[in-house]
Design a protein around this motif. Structure first.
Motif, PDB file in Angstrom:
ATOM      1  N   ASN A 102      47.854 -61.186 -65.453  1.00 32.67           N
ATOM      2  CA  ASN A 102      48.627 -59.954 -65.661  1.00 32.67           C
ATOM      3  C   ASN A 102      48.758 -59.147 -64.369  1.00 32.67           C
ATOM      4  O   ASN A 102      48.071 -58.151 -64.177  1.00 32.67           O
ATOM      5  N   PRO A 103      49.616 -59.493 -63.439  1.00 31.25           N
ATOM      6  CA  PRO A 103      50.525 -60.647 -63.500  1.00 31.25           C
ATOM      7  C   PRO A 103      49.845 -61.911 -62.975  1.00 31.25           C
ATOM      8  O   PRO A 103      48.858 -61.835 -62.236  1.00 31.25           O
ATOM      9  N   PHE A 104      50.388 -63.057 -63.333  1.00 36.50           N
ATOM     10  CA  PHE A 104      49.884 -64.331 -62.853  1.00 36.50           C
ATOM     11  C   PHE A 104      50.631 -64.704 -61.582  1.00 36.50           C
ATOM     12  O   PHE A 104      51.863 -64.741 -61.558  1.00 36.50           O
ATOM     13  N   THR A 105      49.902 -64.990 -60.519  1.00 30.75           N
ATOM     14  CA  THR A 105      50.537 -65.291 -59.234  1.00 30.75           C
ATOM     15  C   THR A 105      50.378 -66.759 -58.837  1.00 30.75           C
ATOM     16  O   THR A 105      50.678 -67.127 -57.701  1.00 30.75           O
ATOM     17  N   GLY A 106      49.913 -67.590 -59.772  1.00 33.40           N
ATOM     18  CA  GLY A 106      49.753 -69.008 -59.473  1.00 33.40           C
ATOM     19  C   GLY A 106      51.055 -69.774 -59.597  1.00 33.40           C
ATOM     20  O   GLY A 106      52.158 -69.209 -59.527  1.00 33.40           O
ATOM     21  N   HIS A 107      50.955 -71.074 -59.828  1.00 32.52           N
ATOM     22  CA  HIS A 107      52.139 -71.929 -59.915  1.00 32.52           C
ATOM     23  C   HIS A 107      52.795 -71.759 -61.282  1.00 32.52           C
ATOM     24  O   HIS A 107      52.185 -71.989 -62.313  1.00 32.52           O
ATOM     25  N   ARG A 108      54.073 -71.393 -61.270  1.00 31.93           N
ATOM     26  CA  ARG A 108      54.809 -71.195 -62.510  1.00 31.93           C
ATOM     27  C   ARG A 108      55.711 -72.378 -62.830  1.00 31.93           C
ATOM     28  O   ARG A 108      55.888 -72.739 -63.987  1.00 31.93           O
ATOM     29  N   GLU A 150      55.676 -73.674 -49.790  1.00 34.72           N
ATOM     30  CA  GLU A 150      54.746 -73.452 -50.900  1.00 34.72           C
ATOM     31  C   GLU A 150      54.934 -72.069 -51.520  1.00 34.72           C
ATOM     32  O   GLU A 150      53.970 -71.357 -51.788  1.00 34.72           O
ATOM     33  N   THR A 151      56.194 -71.709 -51.761  1.00 36.73           N
ATOM     34  CA  THR A 151      56.509 -70.395 -52.331  1.00 36.73           C
ATOM     35  C   THR A 151      57.303 -70.507 -53.626  1.00 36.73           C
ATOM     36  O   THR A 151      57.025 -69.799 -54.600  1.00 36.73           O
ATOM     37  N   PHE A 152      58.277 -71.412 -53.681  1.00 35.55           N
ATOM     38  CA  PHE A 152      59.165 -71.481 -54.846  1.00 35.55           C
ATOM     39  C   PHE A 152      58.404 -71.752 -56.144  1.00 35.55           C
ATOM     40  O   PHE A 152      58.831 -71.324 -57.217  1.00 35.55           O
ATOM     41  N   GLU A 153      57.274 -72.464 -56.056  1.00 29.87           N
ATOM     42  CA  GLU A 153      56.517 -72.749 -57.280  1.00 29.87           C
ATOM     43  C   GLU A 153      55.832 -71.503 -57.842  1.00 29.87           C
ATOM     44  O   GLU A 153      55.375 -71.500 -58.986  1.00 29.87           O
ATOM     45  N   HIS A 154      55.772 -70.431 -57.040  1.00 26.67           N
ATOM     46  CA  HIS A 154      55.146 -69.182 -57.493  1.00 26.67           C
ATOM     47  C   HIS A 154      56.164 -68.169 -58.031  1.00 26.67           C
ATOM     48  O   HIS A 154      55.756 -67.113 -58.524  1.00 26.67           O
ATOM     49  N   LEU A 155      57.438 -68.453 -57.912  1.00 27.52           N
ATOM     50  CA  LEU A 155      58.459 -67.470 -58.279  1.00 27.52           C
ATOM     51  C   LEU A 155      58.380 -67.103 -59.757  1.00 27.52           C
ATOM     52  O   LEU A 155      58.178 -67.954 -60.609  1.00 27.52           O
ATOM     53  N   TRP A 156      58.592 -65.817 -60.029  1.00 30.24           N
ATOM     54  CA  TRP A 156      58.506 -65.329 -61.406  1.00 30.24           C
ATOM     55  C   TRP A 156      59.732 -65.712 -62.222  1.00 30.24           C
ATOM     56  O   TRP A 156      59.684 -65.817 -63.437  1.00 30.24           O
ATOM     57  N   HIS A 157      60.870 -65.879 -61.540  1.00 28.74           N
ATOM     58  CA  HIS A 157      62.136 -66.144 -62.238  1.00 28.74           C
ATOM     59  C   HIS A 157      62.830 -67.337 -61.583  1.00 28.74           C
ATOM     60  O   HIS A 157      62.294 -67.952 -60.659  1.00 28.74           O
ATOM     61  N   SER A 158      64.031 -67.631 -62.008  1.00 26.17           N
ATOM     62  CA  SER A 158      64.809 -68.711 -61.419  1.00 26.17           C
ATOM     63  C   SER A 158      64.993 -68.490 -59.920  1.00 26.17           C
ATOM     64  O   SER A 158      65.233 -67.364 -59.463  1.00 26.17           O
ATOM     65  N   PRO A 159      64.924 -69.561 -59.122  1.00 23.54           N
ATOM     66  CA  PRO A 159      65.153 -69.424 -57.677  1.00 23.54           C
ATOM     67  C   PRO A 159      66.629 -69.292 -57.305  1.00 23.54           C
ATOM     68  O   PRO A 159      66.949 -69.119 -56.126  1.00 23.54           O
TER      69      PRO A 159
END
Length: 241
Positions: free
Chosen positions: A191-197, A131-140
């Motif tokens: 700002n920043p958003f830490t939810g699901h990206r 349950e981490t990759f959906e929170h990533l700010w950029h490409s995995p």
């Protein structure tokens, strides 16, 4: 429980030994609210390899790294914890306590962003990310490349992410509702958003794994199971179908 027992059987780990380690781990968190659901048990079981080394990316504070350490694995966790710093606007003392529990059982804690961390090559039998990759700010992609170089030959990458096209999300869209997290949350705390990206489908997970040459061993989903008996609502019966 059948899924958990099936995984443990494949690993050659007696259920009694696993449950004993799990109960011990949970007891260490007596002063901290910690998730002890079936999902956490399955995460620990999937990650287990006898006398192996495991690296967990995006660990936060969880029971499963402690369970694995108690079962004899060498455990390294990677995550960053700004809220653990006293004086931080959202300081959470429980994070400090959780990291102390990690270290008390021999878990090596690396406090770093998983984009920035440098992992040793050919060092781990198992690398996990729950349950981490959906929170990533950029490409995995950079992280997946790190996994590729840090795994030993024959090693396993265990990844868990929400299924963006699960049945609940499909029903929401059919009813004119968004499948994403509440927009108000994004608007007020973005700002920043830490939810699901960016959530993924099963096909996308499979494609991402094949780009680094991994062979699929298991790919499965675990869905909600509303009551489906005489007392179930019509909506519950339809959902189960």
């Amino acid at each position: 429980m059948r899924l958990l027992e099936s995984i443990l059987s494949e690993k050659g780990l007696p259920t009694s030994s696993f449950e004993s380690a799990f109960a011990h781990a949970i007891s260490l968190y007596k002063d901290i609210g910690i998730e002890e659901s079936e999902r956490i048990r399955v995460s620990a079981a999937l990650s287990y390899q006898k006398a192996g080394a495991v690296c967990d990316l995006g660990s936060y504070i969880n029971a499963y790294p402690v369970v694995l350490a108690l079962l004899g694995m060498r455990v390294l966790t990677v995550d960053y914890y700004p809220q653990a710093v006293r004086g931080h606007l959202y300081y959470k003392p429980d994070i400090e306590k959780g990291l102390a529990i990690y270290r008390s059982v021999g878990v090596q804690v690396v406090e770093a962003d998983i984009y920035d961390v440098v992992l040793p090559g050919n060092a781990f039998d198992v690398i996990t990310s729950f349950e981490t990759f959906e929170h990533l700010w950029h490409s995995p992609k950079p992280i997946v490349k790190k996994v590729q170089s840090a795994l030993k030959g024959g090693g396993s990458f265990v990844l868990s992410v929400p299924n963006v096209v699960n049945l609940a999300n499909r029903l929401k869209v059919m009813c004119g509702r968004s499948p994403f997290e509440p927009f108000r949350l994004y608007y007020e705390h973005g700002n920043p958003f830490t939810g699901h990206r960016r959530e993924m489908t099963m096909a996308e997970v499979h494609w991402m794994m094949t780009t680094i040459g991994l062979t699929k061993t298991k790919l499965f989903t675990a869905n909600l199971a509303p009551p489906c008996g005489e007392n179930a609502s019509a909506a519950g019966r339809l959902y189960r179908i």
